[in-house]
Design an enzyme around this catalytic site. Structure first.
Site, mmCIF file in Angstrom:
data_model
loop_
_atom_site.group_PDB
_atom_site.id
_atom_site.type_symbol
_atom_site.label_atom_id
_atom_site.label_comp_id
_atom_site.label_asym_id
_atom_site.label_seq_id
_atom_site.Cartn_x
_atom_site.Cartn_y
_atom_site.Cartn_z
ATOM 1 N N TYR A 94 0.826 -1.204 0.000
ATOM 2 C CA TYR A 94 0.000 0.000 0.000
ATOM 3 C C TYR A 94 0.864 1.260 0.000
ATOM 4 O O TYR A 94 1.751 1.429 0.836
ATOM 5 C CB TYR A 94 -0.883 -0.021 1.244
ATOM 6 C CG TYR A 94 -2.087 0.882 1.217
ATOM 7 C CD1 TYR A 94 -3.275 0.463 0.640
ATOM 8 C CD2 TYR A 94 -2.049 2.140 1.802
ATOM 9 C CE1 TYR A 94 -4.401 1.272 0.651
ATOM 10 C CE2 TYR A 94 -3.164 2.955 1.826
ATOM 11 C CZ TYR A 94 -4.336 2.520 1.240
ATOM 12 O OH TYR A 94 -5.444 3.327 1.247
ATOM 13 N N SER A 189 1.366 -7.808 1.854
ATOM 14 C CA SER A 189 0.313 -6.893 2.279
ATOM 15 C C SER A 189 -0.655 -6.651 1.122
ATOM 16 O O SER A 189 -1.269 -7.595 0.631
ATOM 17 C CB SER A 189 0.933 -5.592 2.819
ATOM 18 O OG SER A 189 -0.037 -4.810 3.473
ATOM 19 N N GLN A 190 -0.795 -5.414 0.649
ATOM 20 C CA GLN A 190 -1.635 -5.179 -0.525
ATOM 21 C C GLN A 190 -1.170 -6.041 -1.687
ATOM 22 O O GLN A 190 -1.976 -6.604 -2.437
ATOM 23 C CB GLN A 190 -1.592 -3.704 -0.916
ATOM 24 C CG GLN A 190 -2.337 -3.382 -2.206
ATOM 25 C CD GLN A 190 -2.213 -1.917 -2.576
ATOM 26 O OE1 GLN A 190 -3.101 -1.126 -2.322
ATOM 27 N NE2 GLN A 190 -1.090 -1.537 -3.166
ATOM 28 N N ASP A 275 0.368 -8.570 14.133
ATOM 29 C CA ASP A 275 0.093 -7.693 12.992
ATOM 30 C C ASP A 275 -1.287 -7.064 13.146
ATOM 31 O O ASP A 275 -2.308 -7.744 13.068
ATOM 32 C CB ASP A 275 0.168 -8.507 11.701
ATOM 33 C CG ASP A 275 0.047 -7.652 10.450
ATOM 34 O OD1 ASP A 275 -0.280 -6.451 10.554
ATOM 35 O OD2 ASP A 275 0.284 -8.195 9.353
ATOM 36 N N HIS A 310 3.422 -6.347 11.200
ATOM 37 C CA HIS A 310 3.161 -6.351 9.770
ATOM 38 C C HIS A 310 4.422 -6.565 8.930
ATOM 39 O O HIS A 310 4.319 -6.895 7.758
ATOM 40 C CB HIS A 310 2.480 -5.039 9.372
ATOM 41 C CG HIS A 310 1.856 -5.092 8.013
ATOM 42 N ND1 HIS A 310 0.983 -6.088 7.624
ATOM 43 C CD2 HIS A 310 1.988 -4.271 6.925
ATOM 44 C CE1 HIS A 310 0.596 -5.880 6.386
ATOM 45 N NE2 HIS A 310 1.190 -4.797 5.934
#
Length: 332
Positions: A94, A189-190, A275, A310
């Site tokens: 992101y 992640s994204q 996370d 994360h």
């Protein structure tokens, strides 16, 4: 942050019922059919990357509705007469853009042809920027990207982004020196969410590596965390108080759990038990649903980082990804 979600023993068995729209498959088939009316490659140009052993091409692929999406395609300097190489398509986290050609060369250095795909409209928060605008937009939204067009699945920002990811798989299979039957998708992640989506929508994908994937089980994530990007939805609904069901319906079309169900290829995921961006139960929801709608179950592996957030396994996890993929899709 201490562990805040379910105990690991419960996480390993956590397979919740997640809302899936009745027209999920039909909707995505129509979107991709429209996008595939355009040739996947718009332009391919050599670029000087300052590196001696890796060559880079500046690629413009045709994403959602044929709109231009930039990417860097890097690979080891070719040897005359060598066989085509397996390809890795990488999607970004992101706020990141594709950056500079020499920024992300791990996969090329490992011997793969590597396509790192820019993220439309992003690239202003981390790294060294992006080069792909998002020409579409609709309705009011909270700052960020998650709520752009969120009242209508057809207008949602992530519909465009997921389509870009699927089209990147089409594009890499036509690039020089690539074995089109050996393409892996990877991201964190994204980027992990996009890797799951691309693997679900493009059955040609040979393997998927999704680190701490975002966008999984939105209803659960919104109940557990106030971290961004999920907090964008909270801020939006704090103003648009009657929009909750419409928002959740739109998010169900890009829910990583619904994509995970359709993944046919071997999959390698990761999770950090501390996370707050991608809560552990949302990641395990996707992992435990992997391949449940596929013709036959494929191998699945998840790396658990008990003391990490994360960032997950960071460079340690990258090495594990390299080893895992080399055993299943060797570069040559």
């Amino acid at each position: 942050m201490a562990e805040f979600d379910l105990p690991l023993e419960q996480l390993r068995a956590y397979r919740p019922d997640v809302v899936e729209p009745e027209d999920f498959d039909a909707s995505w088939a129509a979107t991709l059919s429209a996008a595939r009316a355009h040739h996947p490659l718009r332009s391919v140009e050599p670029v000087e990357n300052g590196l001696e052993t890796i060559r880079t091409l500046d690629v413009e692929l045709a994403g959602y509705a044929g709109q231009p999406v930039r990417a860097w395609f890097s690979r080891p300097a070719p040897i005359p007469g060598e066989a085509p190489r397996a390809a890795v398509v990488e999607f970004l986290g992101y706020g990141r853009g594709r950056g500079l050609p020499h920024e992300r060369i791990t996969w090329a250095a490992a011997g793969y042809a590597h396509l790192v795909v820019d993220t439309r409209g992003q690239g202003g928060q981390h790294g060294n920027g992006g080069d792909t605008p998002d020409p579409s937009g609709a309705g009011p939204s909270a700052p960020g990207f998650l709520t752009r067009g969120v009242l209508d699945p057809e207008e949602h920002y992530y519909r465009r982004l997921v389509t870009d990811a699927a089209r990147a798989v089409d594009a890499v299979r036509q690039l020089p020196g690539v074995d089109p039957d050996r393409v892996a998708v990877v991201g964190n992640s994204q980027g992990g969410a996009l890797a799951l989506a691309a693997a679900a929508l493009r059955p040609e994908v040979s393997a998927v590596l999704a680190g701490v994937p975002f966008l999984c089980h939105p209803r659960r994530a919104l109940a557990l965390t106030d971290a961004d990007p999920w907090a964008e939805v909270v801020r939006y609904l704090a103003v648009h108080r009657d929009a909750e069901e419409a928002v959740l319906r739109t998010l169900s079309y890009v829910d990583g759990v619904n994509f995970a169900r359709r993944v046919r290829s071997p999959a390698h995921l990761s999770v950090g038990l501390r996370d707050t961006v991608c809560p552990p139960s949302t990641v395990f929801a996707a992992f435990n649903h992997l391949g449940t709608l596929a013709p036959s179950p494929a191998e699945r592996t998840i790396e658990v980082y008990r003391y990490n957030g994360h960032e997950g396994g960071d460079a340690v996890h990258v090495r594990r990804q390299l080893d895992w993929l080399r055993d299943r899709v060797p570069p040559r």
